[in-house]
Design a protein around this motif. Structure first.
Motif, mmCIF file in Angstrom:
data_model
loop_
_atom_site.group_PDB
_atom_site.id
_atom_site.type_symbol
_atom_site.label_atom_id
_atom_site.label_comp_id
_atom_site.label_asym_id
_atom_site.label_seq_id
_atom_site.Cartn_x
_atom_site.Cartn_y
_atom_site.Cartn_z
ATOM 1 N N PHE A 83 28.895 -3.361 -24.179
ATOM 2 C CA PHE A 83 29.284 -1.944 -24.130
ATOM 3 C C PHE A 83 28.871 -1.482 -25.463
ATOM 4 N N PRO A 84 29.039 -0.445 -25.954
ATOM 5 C CA PRO A 84 28.193 0.244 -26.982
ATOM 6 C C PRO A 84 28.064 -0.331 -28.435
ATOM 7 N N ILE A 85 26.550 -0.968 -29.441
ATOM 8 C CA ILE A 85 26.820 -0.728 -30.173
ATOM 9 C C ILE A 85 26.278 0.583 -31.212
ATOM 10 N N VAL A 86 26.917 1.188 -32.560
ATOM 11 C CA VAL A 86 25.981 1.925 -32.637
ATOM 12 C C VAL A 86 25.922 1.580 -34.340
ATOM 13 N N LEU A 87 24.560 2.103 -34.624
ATOM 14 C CA LEU A 87 24.233 1.802 -35.732
ATOM 15 C C LEU A 87 24.228 3.219 -36.602
ATOM 16 N N PHE A 88 25.073 2.906 -37.562
ATOM 17 C CA PHE A 88 25.144 4.734 -38.165
ATOM 18 C C PHE A 88 24.654 4.838 -39.641
ATOM 19 N N GLY A 89 24.217 6.108 -39.137
ATOM 20 C CA GLY A 89 23.233 6.236 -40.717
ATOM 21 C C GLY A 89 21.455 6.139 -40.660
ATOM 22 N N THR A 90 20.517 6.738 -40.429
ATOM 23 C CA THR A 90 18.728 6.032 -40.185
ATOM 24 C C THR A 90 19.082 6.111 -41.288
ATOM 25 N N GLU A 91 18.538 6.713 -41.940
ATOM 26 C CA GLU A 91 17.672 6.452 -43.550
ATOM 27 C C GLU A 91 18.437 5.323 -43.469
ATOM 28 N N TYR A 92 18.839 4.252 -43.525
ATOM 29 C CA TYR A 92 19.712 2.656 -43.229
ATOM 30 C C TYR A 92 18.889 2.044 -42.578
ATOM 31 N N SER A 102 14.560 -4.891 -24.112
ATOM 32 C CA SER A 102 15.548 -4.768 -23.816
ATOM 33 C C SER A 102 16.487 -4.755 -25.183
ATOM 34 N N ASP A 103 16.321 -5.816 -25.226
ATOM 35 C CA ASP A 103 17.474 -6.048 -26.445
ATOM 36 C C ASP A 103 17.103 -4.902 -28.148
ATOM 37 N N LEU A 104 15.976 -4.415 -28.012
ATOM 38 C CA LEU A 104 16.877 -3.001 -28.897
ATOM 39 C C LEU A 104 17.412 -2.169 -28.231
ATOM 40 N N ASP A 105 17.379 -1.631 -26.829
ATOM 41 C CA ASP A 105 18.559 -1.235 -26.111
ATOM 42 C C ASP A 105 19.528 -1.116 -26.841
ATOM 43 N N LEU A 106 19.890 -2.313 -26.632
ATOM 44 C CA LEU A 106 21.063 -2.571 -26.950
ATOM 45 C C LEU A 106 21.976 -1.776 -28.032
ATOM 46 N N LEU A 107 21.147 -0.931 -28.615
ATOM 47 C CA LEU A 107 21.404 -0.682 -30.043
ATOM 48 C C LEU A 107 21.223 0.421 -30.292
ATOM 49 N N ARG A 108 22.220 1.456 -30.558
ATOM 50 C CA ARG A 108 21.870 3.149 -30.615
ATOM 51 C C ARG A 108 22.205 3.641 -32.006
ATOM 52 N N LEU A 109 21.374 4.197 -32.694
ATOM 53 C CA LEU A 109 21.543 5.173 -34.059
ATOM 54 C C LEU A 109 21.376 6.518 -34.379
ATOM 55 N N ILE A 167 25.333 -8.202 -31.536
ATOM 56 C CA ILE A 167 23.463 -8.584 -30.173
ATOM 57 C C ILE A 167 23.970 -9.090 -29.589
ATOM 58 N N THR A 168 23.874 -10.607 -30.030
ATOM 59 C CA THR A 168 23.648 -11.927 -29.733
ATOM 60 C C THR A 168 24.969 -12.521 -28.139
ATOM 61 N N LEU A 169 25.756 -11.945 -28.840
ATOM 62 C CA LEU A 169 26.938 -12.391 -27.472
ATOM 63 C C LEU A 169 26.612 -11.144 -26.288
ATOM 64 N N VAL A 170 26.033 -9.634 -26.593
ATOM 65 C CA VAL A 170 25.790 -8.538 -25.787
ATOM 66 C C VAL A 170 24.654 -9.061 -25.146
ATOM 67 N N GLN A 171 23.527 -9.930 -26.094
ATOM 68 C CA GLN A 171 22.555 -9.846 -24.739
ATOM 69 C C GLN A 171 22.171 -11.770 -23.751
ATOM 70 N N THR A 172 23.182 -12.235 -24.510
ATOM 71 C CA THR A 172 23.224 -13.256 -23.329
ATOM 72 C C THR A 172 24.324 -12.647 -22.721
ATOM 73 N N GLU A 173 25.200 -12.001 -22.235
ATOM 74 C CA GLU A 173 25.766 -11.603 -21.070
ATOM 75 C C GLU A 173 27.567 -12.556 -21.849
ATOM 76 N N LYS A 174 27.254 -12.823 -22.979
ATOM 77 C CA LYS A 174 28.874 -13.788 -23.153
ATOM 78 C C LYS A 174 30.216 -12.622 -23.453
ATOM 79 N N ILE A 175 29.663 -11.929 -23.276
ATOM 80 C CA ILE A 175 30.313 -10.217 -23.391
ATOM 81 C C ILE A 175 29.652 -9.071 -22.750
ATOM 82 N N THR A 176 31.135 -8.546 -22.101
ATOM 83 C CA THR A 176 30.443 -7.612 -21.220
ATOM 84 C C THR A 176 29.799 -6.001 -22.220
#
Length: 279
Positions: free
Chosen positions: A201-210, A231-238, A190-199
């Motif tokens: 790209f999607p970060i998917v969290l699997f398991g809504t209960e967890y 907008s930082d929270l938008d980097l994650l999809r659940l 998340i940090t690398l994406v948020q700081t634009e150190k890497i392009t």
């Protein structure tokens, strides 16, 4: 232990298959030595330790050379993160298998930490799906070595070298439920994406209960205190759907390269281990 139930005693009592010190395997009394990371980071070490640092740089360099050389022809890949303690047959183990099978059917290699639990499930699904199964292992005090489903494996002494390989050779992350190691990988990504150190790209969290309690804390405490942006929270999809998880990472991958640039999977082009490294 019945499938789907985690028993800490099961994990802690697993047979000790040895320690890995780079390419060297150590067992029993020979395995009772500090880790390479410990030597590097422990500032309480004797003063004469500082005189070994210039030489240690060569070992660190060799890990990057070995990793880059081995993975440079890997092609598009997705990393699956998750706990080493996930029980075989549990819902998250089965889900990781299914996600990996779906990924390789879309001409994507699967990268994991190479260990047991969720990592084993990811590698197993990739192998059963006829794709490329990669494991990036790490020297730890208690480890079981590479799982049997890793077709292309590299063992690292240093966490930062290993993490670089995960980030450099992945086009997306699927994060299954896990502990401190999983959280470490998640928040670094998340940090690398948020700081634009890497392009981005999607970060998917699997398991809504967890994952929902963690996201609620980030939203209701971290965001509310102004420590992050909305907008930082938008980097994650659940999601709880294996199909949706794969669709999201594929969508992100195609947005980066363009659909015409996504290669067809051909097992003849699977990478071979690179053996040149600095001594």
């Amino acid at each position: 232990m019945s499938p789907g139930h985690y028993d800490p005693k099961y994990f802690d009592s697993m047979p000790h298959s040895g320690r890995h010190k780079g390419s060297v395997t150590l067992r029993r009394g020979q395995a009772k030595i500090p880790q390479a990371d410990n030597y590097l980071l422990d500032t309480r070490a004797p003063v004469d330790f500082t005189h070994t640092d210039p030489w240690r740089v060569l070992r660190i360099q060799s890990e990057f050379v070995e990793g880059f050389g081995t993975l440079s022809e890997l092609g598009p890949a997705i990393s699956i993160f998750g706990s080493a303690r996930t029980a075989r047959g549990s819902k998250y183990y089965v889900a990781a298998e299914e996600i990996a099978r779906r990924l390789v059917s879309e001409a994507l290699a699967v990268i994991t930490g190479g260990g047991p639990g969720t990592m084993e499930a990811g590698n197993k699904g990739a192998v059963e799906g006829g794709g490329v199964s990669v494991g990036l292992g790490i020297e730890l005090p208690f480890e079981s070595g590479m799982n049997e489903y890793v077709d292309l494996g590299i063992n690292f002494r240093y966490f930062f070298a290993r993490k670089t390989m995960f980030v450099k050779y992945s086009q997306g992350f699927v994060v299954m439920p896990g502990g401190l190691g999983t959280l470490d990988e998640l928040f670094e990504a998340i940090t690398l994406v948020q700081t634009e150190k890497i392009t981005n790209f999607p970060i998917v969290l699997f398991g809504t209960e967890y994952w929902t309690p963690l996201l609620d804390w980030m939203r209701n405490t971290v965001l509310a205190e102004g420590m992050i942006s909305a907008s930082d929270l938008d980097l994650l999809r659940l999601t709880d759907s294996t199909e949706e998880a794969v669709a999201w990472v594929i969508e992100g991958h195609k947005e980066l390269l363009g659909p015409e640039d996504v290669p067809e999977f051909d097992e003849r082009h699977a990478p071979q281990p690179h053996h040149e490294s600095a001594e």
